[in-house]
Design a protein around this motif. Structure first.
Motif, short mmCIF file in Angstrom:
data_model
loop_
_atom_site.label_atom_id
_atom_site.label_comp_id
_atom_site.label_asym_id
_atom_site.label_seq_id
_atom_site.Cartn_x
_atom_site.Cartn_y
_atom_site.Cartn_z
N PRO A 135 44.91 -22.94 -117.35
CA PRO A 135 45.97 -21.94 -117.39
C PRO A 135 47.24 -22.50 -118.04
N LEU A 136 47.93 -21.63 -118.76
CA LEU A 136 49.21 -21.95 -119.37
C LEU A 136 50.20 -20.89 -118.90
N VAL A 137 51.38 -21.30 -118.49
CA VAL A 137 52.35 -20.35 -117.96
C VAL A 137 53.35 -19.97 -119.05
N ALA A 138 53.41 -18.68 -119.34
CA ALA A 138 54.33 -18.18 -120.37
C ALA A 138 55.75 -18.08 -119.83
N LYS A 139 56.70 -18.32 -120.68
CA LYS A 139 58.11 -18.11 -120.33
C LYS A 139 58.35 -16.62 -120.08
N SER A 140 59.25 -16.31 -119.16
CA SER A 140 59.48 -14.91 -118.79
C SER A 140 60.00 -14.07 -119.94
N GLY A 141 60.72 -14.69 -120.87
CA GLY A 141 61.25 -13.96 -122.01
C GLY A 141 60.28 -13.82 -123.17
N GLY A 142 59.07 -14.31 -123.00
CA GLY A 142 58.06 -14.21 -124.06
C GLY A 142 58.47 -14.96 -125.32
N VAL A 143 58.09 -14.41 -126.47
CA VAL A 143 58.38 -15.09 -127.74
C VAL A 143 59.86 -15.13 -128.05
N LEU A 144 60.64 -14.29 -127.39
CA LEU A 144 62.09 -14.34 -127.61
C LEU A 144 62.71 -15.55 -126.93
N GLU A 145 61.97 -16.16 -126.00
CA GLU A 145 62.43 -17.37 -125.33
C GLU A 145 61.74 -18.61 -125.88
N ARG A 146 60.46 -18.48 -126.19
CA ARG A 146 59.69 -19.61 -126.74
C ARG A 146 58.65 -19.04 -127.71
N ALA A 159 53.20 -15.53 -127.02
CA ALA A 159 52.80 -14.47 -127.94
C ALA A 159 51.58 -13.72 -127.43
N SER A 160 50.60 -14.44 -126.91
CA SER A 160 49.38 -13.79 -126.45
C SER A 160 49.64 -12.93 -125.22
N VAL A 161 50.49 -13.39 -124.30
CA VAL A 161 50.85 -12.59 -123.14
C VAL A 161 51.65 -11.36 -123.57
N ASP A 162 52.60 -11.54 -124.47
CA ASP A 162 53.37 -10.40 -124.98
C ASP A 162 52.45 -9.34 -125.58
N LEU A 163 51.46 -9.77 -126.35
CA LEU A 163 50.56 -8.83 -127.01
C LEU A 163 49.67 -8.11 -126.00
N ALA A 164 49.16 -8.84 -125.00
CA ALA A 164 48.34 -8.20 -123.98
C ALA A 164 49.13 -7.12 -123.24
N LYS A 165 50.37 -7.43 -122.91
CA LYS A 165 51.22 -6.45 -122.22
C LYS A 165 51.50 -5.25 -123.11
N ALA A 166 51.84 -5.51 -124.38
CA ALA A 166 52.16 -4.42 -125.30
C ALA A 166 50.95 -3.53 -125.53
N ALA A 167 49.76 -4.12 -125.46
CA ALA A 167 48.53 -3.36 -125.71
C ALA A 167 48.03 -2.62 -124.48
N GLY A 168 48.68 -2.82 -123.33
CA GLY A 168 48.19 -2.22 -122.10
C GLY A 168 46.87 -2.81 -121.67
N ALA A 169 46.68 -4.09 -121.99
CA ALA A 169 45.42 -4.77 -121.71
C ALA A 169 45.61 -5.86 -120.66
N GLY A 170 46.43 -5.58 -119.66
CA GLY A 170 46.68 -6.56 -118.62
C GLY A 170 47.81 -7.50 -118.99
N ALA A 182 59.88 -10.45 -134.61
CA ALA A 182 60.67 -9.39 -135.27
C ALA A 182 60.38 -8.03 -134.63
N TRP A 183 59.12 -7.79 -134.28
CA TRP A 183 58.75 -6.53 -133.64
C TRP A 183 59.42 -6.39 -132.28
N ARG A 184 59.44 -7.46 -131.49
CA ARG A 184 60.07 -7.40 -130.18
C ARG A 184 61.58 -7.22 -130.30
N GLU A 185 62.17 -7.86 -131.27
CA GLU A 185 63.62 -7.73 -131.46
C GLU A 185 64.02 -6.32 -131.84
N ALA A 186 63.07 -5.60 -132.46
CA ALA A 186 63.36 -4.24 -132.91
C ALA A 186 63.14 -3.19 -131.83
N GLN A 187 62.54 -3.59 -130.71
CA GLN A 187 62.24 -2.63 -129.64
C GLN A 187 63.49 -2.23 -128.88
#
Length: 218
Positions: free
Chosen positions: A145-156, A162-173, A213-218
């Motif tokens: 397991p790898l623990v993602a930063k709470s701010g996602g790619v905007l933090e690290r 990135a993979s956690v951000d994408l899973a959340k954005a996709a509604g895939a857990g 860039a996509w997250r910054e635009a949201q």
């Protein structure tokens, strides 16, 4: 390609001539497809196979082990790490820029040695189950397991976030399974070799820079 509980690396083979947009990658993630995520050239400059943890079947794990060849890890948000009481391997690996590895895990029940694709998929399934807890895993094990930063790619700007951000954005857990892609010589594949790999296996390639860039635009 992976979809609906099976993993077929032949049925979706098609040429990949350019990088996909973040919207296209989110659609792939939502559909349970495996894709490639490329890091920035001034960072690791590597490509990882990525699939939402909810879709990480035995066949998907076997594909990563056979053709990705890197370390198979599961990226999780902090809340999941807390629920399973995942301890960091070393306090020095949680600072800025470091990959936040926890102690490795296996499923506690219903497996053999833990190394098979089926056993590793079982461990990932447990991390995705909101009814499961630390009592359902053992450590050390064969999934990392790898623990993602709470701010996602905007933090690290790493593959973990990135993979956690994408899973959340996709509604895939909230989790994602990632594996570095290595070549025949054991060295990481980089562009344009990753484009050849993607074309051979019918995958799309996205970049962490585009996701930022996509997250910054949201």
């Amino acid at each position: 390609m992976f979809f609906g509980g099976s993993f077929d690396v032949v049925s979706r083979v098609e040429p990949v001539r350019q990088l996909a947009s973040t919207e296209e990658i989110i659609a792939e993630c939502s559909a349970g497809q495996m894709f490639i995520l490329v890091d920035n050239p001034d960072r690791e400059n590597e490509g990882d196979l990525v699939i939402a943890g909810a879709y990480a079947t035995q066949s998907a794990i076997a594909f990563m082990a056979r053709l990705g060849r890197g370390l198979i890890c599961v990226a999780v948000p902090g809340a999941v790490a807390d629920r399973f009481e995942l301890a960091f391997q070393d306090s020095s690996n949680v600072g800025e820029g470091y990959t936040a590895f926890t102690t490795s895990i296996d499923a506690r029940y219903g497996i053999t040695t833990g190394i098979s694709a089926q056993d590793r998929a079982a461990a990932i399934d447990i991390l995705n189950d909101p009814e499961k807890s630390a009592a359902d895993i053992v450590t050390p094990g064969h999934i990392f397991p790898l623990v993602a930063k709470s701010g996602g790619v905007l933090e690290r700007p790493g593959h973990t976030e990135a993979s956690v951000d994408l899973a959340k954005a996709a509604g895939a857990g909230e989790t994602a399974v990632i594996c570095e892609i290595l070549g025949d010589d054991g060295e990481p594949l980089r562009l344009p070799a990753l484009i050849d790999f993607a074309g051979k296996h019918g995958m799309k390639i996205g970049t962490i820079a585009d996701l930022i860039a996509w997250r910054e635009a949201q």
